[in-house]
Design a protein around this motif. Structure first.
Motif, PDB file in Angstrom:
ATOM      1  N   LYS A  62       0.762  -1.185  -0.013  1.00 16.89           N
ATOM      2  CA  LYS A  62      -0.018  -0.122  -0.007  1.00 16.89           C
ATOM      3  C   LYS A  62       0.841   1.128  -0.143  1.00 16.89           C
ATOM      4  CE  LYS A  62      -4.318   1.821   0.181  1.00 16.89           C
ATOM      5  NZ  LYS A  62      -3.739   3.281   0.361  1.00 16.89           N
ATOM      6  N   ASP A  66       0.625   3.796  -3.095  1.00 15.23           N
ATOM      7  CA  ASP A  66       0.167   5.260  -2.894  1.00 15.23           C
ATOM      8  C   ASP A  66       0.971   6.244  -3.513  1.00 15.23           C
ATOM      9  OD1 ASP A  66      -2.007   4.469  -1.557  1.00 15.23           O
ATOM     10  OD2 ASP A  66      -1.283   4.843   0.582  1.00 15.23           O
ATOM     11  N   ILE A  99      -6.897  -2.079   0.735  1.00 14.85           N
ATOM     12  CA  ILE A  99      -6.663  -3.075  -0.533  1.00 14.85           C
ATOM     13  C   ILE A  99      -7.961  -3.890  -0.541  1.00 14.85           C
ATOM     14  CG2 ILE A  99      -5.224  -4.908  -1.668  1.00 14.85           C
ATOM     15  CD1 ILE A  99      -2.816  -3.677  -0.474  1.00 14.85           C
TER      16      ILE A  99
END
Length: 322
Positions: A62, A66, A99
């Motif tokens: 993640k 990002d 997610i």
């Protein structure tokens, strides 16, 4: 730009790419050995330790995701998510990380693997047999270009076979050889159940993907056999060296430390498959499920619905005979 996450029973993979000048350009590629499927075939549940490893990996994914402005992010869960009783809890906690996981069937997994493998191959009219040995399942697909004739997903994989046949770390070479023969025979029986239909149609070339096949191809090359290929003769020659290396704790050319625990199981599954399908030679493919996901995403981006990826897979057409 698109991101796809392949949550396998052995490894988690992240791929970020974009469509550029008519081709897919890979921007980021990251893989981690999580072994989410460890002991799942025996206990029916994702263990606490594997659960933590999986969540930690997704948190790292993640952070990387990002850093990019993405049109879509698609995460798929495969065999472990299909069979583990507590898989829903993992999906819920992944959602809290940010997610969203879509659990796909074995057939859907096989379709995406086939798309990924042929995306890296020349466009020819010959029939191709595509194989992917994962941690919890093995997919076998026969097709020509975009058309698939037969598609199978079987509940046999390197992590599951390790837990079932090679749980004794203190076994000597002779004991390991016996276990390898038992594991290969059991694998062959499973593959024999579906092999006749494939053999009736026939094929010209065989391509196999996954970390297990890459590991065996590297060991084969280390013994002097051709690069990025595996033959039945190479597998036969590898049996004793692999058994001795694992029993004695010694090194073997082409075998990474991170893959040692799956060497015996991987050999047994592939050897059983080659015998069942009467395959003498295959080529290693470095593209697989995640490349198939990415290929599907970039080629379908103009027609994707707003709730993709949840409604994305129906866009993959299945042959009527499936």
């Amino acid at each position: 730009m698109h991101a796809c996450i392949d949550l396998g029973s052995n490894s988690f993979h992240l791929l970020i790419g974009e469509w550029q000048a008519g081709e897919i350009r890979i921007v980021e590629r990251l893989s981690e050995k999580v072994q989410l499927g460890e002991d799942v075939a025996i206990t029916g549940r994702i263990s606490d330790a594997a659960f933590r490893r999986g969540k930690d990996c997704l948190q790292r994914f993640k952070v990387l995701i990002d850093q990019y402005t993405l049109r879509h992010c698609w995460a798929v869960g495969t065999n472990t998510f299909r069979i583990a009783a507590n898989a829903d809890l993992f999906v819920d906690q992944a959602r809290e990380i940010g997610i969203e996981i879509s659990v796909i069937s074995g057939l859907e997994e096989a379709m995406l693997i086939y798309a990924g493998v042929i995306s890296g191959l020349p466009k020819v009219k010959s029939k191709r047999l595509v194989i992917d040995i994962g941690g919890g399942s093995t997919e076998v697909i026969l097709g020509r270009q975009q058309e698939r004739f037969l598609t199978e997903s079987l509940a046999i994989g390197s992590v599951a076979w390790r837990d079932r046949f090679f749980a004794n770390p203190k076994a000597d070479t002779a004991q390991i050889i016996v276990s390898m023969k038992q594991a290969k025979t059991t694998a062959r029986k499973i593959f024999n159940a579906v092999a006749p239909g494939f053999k009736r149609i026939g094929w010209e070339d065989v391509f196999a993907s996954s970390g297990t096949v890459k590991m065996l191809a590297n060991m084969s090359q280390g013994m002097g056999f051709p690069e990025a290929a595996i033959s039945s003769a190479a597998l036969d020659a590898l049996q004793l060296p692999i058994a001795k290396a694992i029993a004695d704790g010694t090194e073997l050319s082409g075998l990474k430390q991170s893959r040692r625990d799956l060497a015996l199981a991987g050999w047994s599954v592939l050897a059983g498959l080659l015998e069942a399908y009467e395959i003498h030679n295959l080529h290693y493919s470095n593209t697989a499920l995640r490349e198939g996901m990415l290929d599907f995403m970039v080629r379908s981006q103009e027609t994707m619905p707003q709730d993709f990826p949840a409604s994305g897979l129906p866009y993959i057409d299945s042959p009527e005979d499936e």
